[in-house]
Design an enzyme around this catalytic site. Structure first.
Site, short mmCIF file in Angstrom:
data_model
loop_
_atom_site.label_atom_id
_atom_site.label_comp_id
_atom_site.label_asym_id
_atom_site.label_seq_id
_atom_site.Cartn_x
_atom_site.Cartn_y
_atom_site.Cartn_z
N ASP A 455 31.63 9.60 3.24
CA ASP A 455 32.73 8.69 2.89
C ASP A 455 33.49 8.21 4.12
O ASP A 455 34.09 7.13 4.10
CB ASP A 455 33.68 9.30 1.86
CG ASP A 455 34.20 10.66 2.23
OD1 ASP A 455 33.84 11.16 3.30
OD2 ASP A 455 34.95 11.24 1.44
C1 LAN Z 1 37.43 18.22 4.97
C2 LAN Z 1 38.32 17.13 5.35
C3 LAN Z 1 37.86 15.77 5.00
C4 LAN Z 1 37.02 15.74 3.75
C5 LAN Z 1 36.88 14.34 3.12
C6 LAN Z 1 36.39 13.29 4.08
C7 LAN Z 1 38.24 13.88 2.61
C8 LAN Z 1 35.94 14.46 1.93
O1 LAN Z 1 35.91 13.27 1.21
C9 LAN Z 1 34.62 15.04 2.33
C10 LAN Z 1 34.79 16.45 2.90
C11 LAN Z 1 35.75 16.53 4.08
C12 LAN Z 1 35.02 16.03 5.30
C13 LAN Z 1 36.20 17.96 4.37
C14 LAN Z 1 35.29 19.10 4.12
C15 LAN Z 1 35.89 20.50 4.24
C16 LAN Z 1 36.91 20.63 5.35
C17 LAN Z 1 36.24 20.32 6.66
C18 LAN Z 1 38.01 19.60 5.06
C19 LAN Z 1 38.74 19.79 3.76
C20 LAN Z 1 39.00 19.95 6.13
C21 LAN Z 1 38.94 21.49 6.25
C22 LAN Z 1 37.70 21.95 5.48
C23 LAN Z 1 36.99 23.14 6.15
C24 LAN Z 1 35.89 23.63 5.26
C25 LAN Z 1 38.01 24.23 6.44
C26 LAN Z 1 37.45 25.51 6.94
C27 LAN Z 1 37.25 26.42 5.83
C28 LAN Z 1 36.06 26.91 5.46
C29 LAN Z 1 35.93 27.39 4.09
C30 LAN Z 1 34.91 26.99 6.36
#
Ligand code: LAN
Length: 729
Positions: A455
């Site tokens: 996205d």
């Molecule tokens: C994110 C942030 C952005 C988010 C969007 C782009 C909004 C979404 O549409 C796709 C997934 C994504 C890229 C995403 C995936 C998981 C993340 C990276 C996070 C929510 C930010 C932090 C999270 C990450 C997994 C945190 C670390 C924790 C673990 C369980 C490893």
């Protein structure tokens, strides 16, 4: 750099522990964020504090009060007059990305065990942040800033405070410890907590379910091979398996010995560790182990008693190779904050303190540290740069504000930033590191981090097309070929059911979820399709085909068709869509209705759109707003927030407009609410947390309180005119 020696911790943590006039956000290298504390008067004079610093530090900004808006468009314009001042010199908008409360402890424990110090001002502000974030009711911490106290949150954040230099007799520690003990102490901490405490030598490795590195030596075709896991889980478990394999442990010292007493109500040395492998406190538990997982863990537990040395060595070697490739690919940012610290510890174990990799990890550790009004935190990523610029630029073009003279320079800068943010090449280690293609993609934060996100590529391409083709004063910095590359990436990410997941194709079977070992998160083992991701991709493809009707025409048309089918299927019987990355139904429904509108499915023409509008309207409140709790994401059912929320109200009103809802009243009421919450200077106050991941963990998108109100108000202005025109015609 001060190591871990004694520290004078002031008592009153409601006041800053450092001089807030001395903090500066340095923005460089493609949107890299690092906070600096200026030590001398000379430095202060030569690097003045700017609005961006002041805003994020919670200091008073100098933006003036503006004439009271009388129309939604005037309100949107005021909003952007303010928000424009928060744009960095390179064209993007910086922002805090806090919320999760299990990241700072990883930063602190990981730094502690690798002998990596912090500056004193950082230590002090970490402490203040943790103190400010302790739960007002019981002094504990939850999995995220708004959550109830858990063993995971309390055990780890208590440990962090102690390592950072707070005495165990400090009232904050006394209170938190009482809560921790009331919950039974750290024997019932969830798996990732057990793991961190084992690294610190405050929990026995025997009390962990095995994470054998041998997994990495299995042939790739095996259906549960870890390269098929969701990328975040796999990137956390690669270094975990290495650290488990070598049973990494900090050396005992007085503080560690004392923590062993503080974290457990019972005598540490009397604990029978193996019986706590599956002991997870009920207050923490979201995804209980399956029988399959427990069975497998028991078998692996037996193997652990008699590991085969050459196999273990091969596993460790392979895991370590993957760790190094990940560090290389991301210039030591790594995919995320958890793998960041685990990778550092693994590199430290193999190469030692002061090695090149240790130094590089130290430099990039800074990118995750964010200074806010309540102290210093660790962020969910190295920023949300692309995500934020994507929305605000689209908002400005769609509302017409982009055509206003005073705003044009900011959009020119924004396009420059978008141009450099597109990833130009595939990763240095590509298939060898199980990576998906990146050439042409946009990621969530910076090109250096360099991960394709479906996205983000969609929003990045949309924003670029808007800025290049829909306004006439920008240079065409991004060539058609580069746009084709973005389209190629997106097309490569569509799953057979038509939906799009986050970073990769779904690689593993659904039953893999049964092997979820992290009891605190749901739906993490494999990629899933998301309405949000699917929408960003197909709306972007739809706009692309207007400009480039011939490029892969059949593929683009077919991708859009299949995606719409997926969206139809994903609608809940009540009419909404469940959000996975924002809270919750208002978020996902906005995306889904945007998609449907593209293929002409609106309130008047489509049962899906009509049902969705009715669903949303059934949740509009008396005051005209909408408000959902983060708990909606845990239960996948609508749970009201106690207050209506500006950002969610914007999502709901945008949804109605996408669906061309024919009656003005609910839209007008939503507009009125959002306008009523705007401050005289054009900004909106921070309300509840906006985002979420893995079902249970809320995460902050503080820039949303600008982009979505500006977008919604500007759009509503035109839409309400259109409705009035229609009704008088
Ligand atoms: C994110 C942030 C952005 C988010 C969007 C782009 C909004 C979404 O549409 C796709 C997934 C994504 C890229 C995403 C995936 C998981 C993340 C990276 C996070 C929510 C930010 C932090 C999270 C990450 C997994 C945190 C670390 C924790 C673990 C369980 C490893």
């Amino acid at each position: 750099m001060s190591l871990w020696g004694p520290l004078n911790v002031p008592d009153d943590y409601t006041q800053p522990f450092t001089d807030y006039q001395r903090w500066r956000l340095l923005v460089n290298d493609g949107g890299r964020h690092t906070w600096h504390y200026l030590k001398t008067e000379e430095e202060v004079k030569s690097w003045p504090q700017n609005e961006v610093d002041r805003f994020w530090l919670g200091l008073k900004t100098t933006m003036p009060d503006l004439p009271t808006p009388t129309t939604p468009l005037e309100a949107a314009r005021n909003g952007y007059k303010y928000y424009k001042e928060l744009q960095s010199h390179d064209g993007h908008w910086a922002g805090e990305y806090g919320g999760p409360m299990f990241l700072l402890p990883g930063l602190v424990i990981g730094s502690y065990v690798t002998g990596m110090g912090f500056e004193e001002h950082e230590r002090l502000e970490f402490i203040r942040y943790l103190m400010n974030r302790a739960h007002p009711d019981d002094g504990g911490w939850g999995i995220h800033v708004e959550g109830h106290s858990t063993v995971f949150g309390t055990g780890l954040n208590y440990t962090a405070l102690r390592l950072l230099g707070v005495s165990k007799d400090h009232p904050v520690c006394v209170r938190a410890r009482a809560t921790l003990h009331k919950l039974g102490g750290c024997t019932s901490i969830p798996a990732w907590g057990k793991f961190w405490l084992s690294i610190l030598n405050c929990y026995d490795w025997e009390g962990n379910n095995p994470v054998p590195p041998e997994l990495w030596t299995l042939p790739d075709w095996i259906p549960f091979h870890p390269h098929r896991w969701w990328i975040h889980v796999r990137n956390v478990y690669i270094p975990m398996s290495y650290l488990y394999g070598v049973k990494f442990q900090a050396e005992e010292n007085d503080l560690i010995l004392s923590l062993r007493e503080e974290l457990y109500p019972e005598d540490y040395y009397s604990i029978h560790w193996p019986s706590h492998r599956n002991n997870v406190n009920v207050v923490d538990l979201y995804a209980p182990h399956s029988k399959l997982y427990d069975g497998l863990a028991a078998i692996l537990g037996v193997y652990e008693q008699c590991t085969i040395p050459p196999l273990r060595r091969a596993g460790l070697k392979r895991a370590y190779e993957l760790i190094c490739m990940e560090d290389d690919n991301t210039a030591y940012q790594t995919l995320g904050p958890v793998s960041k610290m685990f990778n550092l510890i693994a590199r430290f174990h193999a190469e030692g303190k002061g090695s090149e990799s240790w130094k590089m990890h130290r430099i990039k550790r800074q990118d995750f540290m964010w200074m806010g009004a309540e102290g210093m935190m660790m962020c969910g990523t190295n920023g949300s740069q692309l995500w934020d610029i994507g929305f605000i630029t689209q908002a400005l073009v769609e509302t017409g504000l982009a055509e206003e003279e005073e705003f044009k320079p900011s959009l020119v800068k924004a396009l420059e930033w978008l141009d450099q943010a597109q990833i130009r090449k595939n990763p240095m280690h590509y298939e060898a590191a199980y990576r998906h293609t990146t050439k042409g993609a946009w990621g969530f934060s910076t090109t250096e981090q360099g991960y394709t996100v479906s996205d983000c590529t969609g929003e990045g391409l949309k924003a670029s097309m808007y800025l290049q083709f829909d306004v006439d004063y920008t240079e065409h910095l991004i060539s058609p070929q580069r746009m084709y590359n973005a389209v190629d990436v997106m097309l490569s990410l569509q799953n057979p059911n038509g939906g799009f997941a986050s970073y990769e194709l779904i690689r593993g079977p659904a039953w893999l979820e049964k092997l979820n070992p992290a009891e605190v998160f749901g739906n993490i083992m494999i990629e899933y399709c998301y309405p949000e991701c699917t929408t960003s991709v197909i709306t972007s493809l739809a706009i692309f085909r207007r400009h480039f009707p011939d490029y892969r025409k059949a593929d683009v048309d077919c991708a859009i068709k299949k995606a719409i089918k997926y969206l139809h299927k994903a609608q809940t019987p009540e009419g909404g869509w469940v959000g996975s990355w924002g809270i919750c139904f208002t978020y996902a429904t906005q995306f889904a209705l945007e998609s449907l509108s593209l293929v002409g499915e609106t309130y008047e023409t489509s049962e899906y759109a009509r049902k969705a509008c009715q669903f949303l309207l059934s949740h509009q409140r008396e005051d005209g707003g909408w408000g959902e709790s983060y708990k909606s994401c845990e239960s996948s059912s609508w749970i009201e927030h106690k207050d209506s929320q500006v950002v969610q109200t914007c999502w709901a009103v945008m949804s109605l407009m996408y669906a061309k809802y024919p009656y003005a009243e609910p839209i007008e009421k939503g507009v009125k609410l959002v306008m009523s919450r705007q401050r005289p200077d054009g900004s909106w106050p921070q309300e509840a947390i906006e985002g979420v991941f893995n079902k249970t963990c809320a995460i902050a998108y503080p820039n949303f309180k600008f982009s979505f109100p500006i977008w919604m108000l500007g759009k509503a202005h035109h839409y309400l005119h259109y409705l009035r025109g229609k009704n008088t015609a």
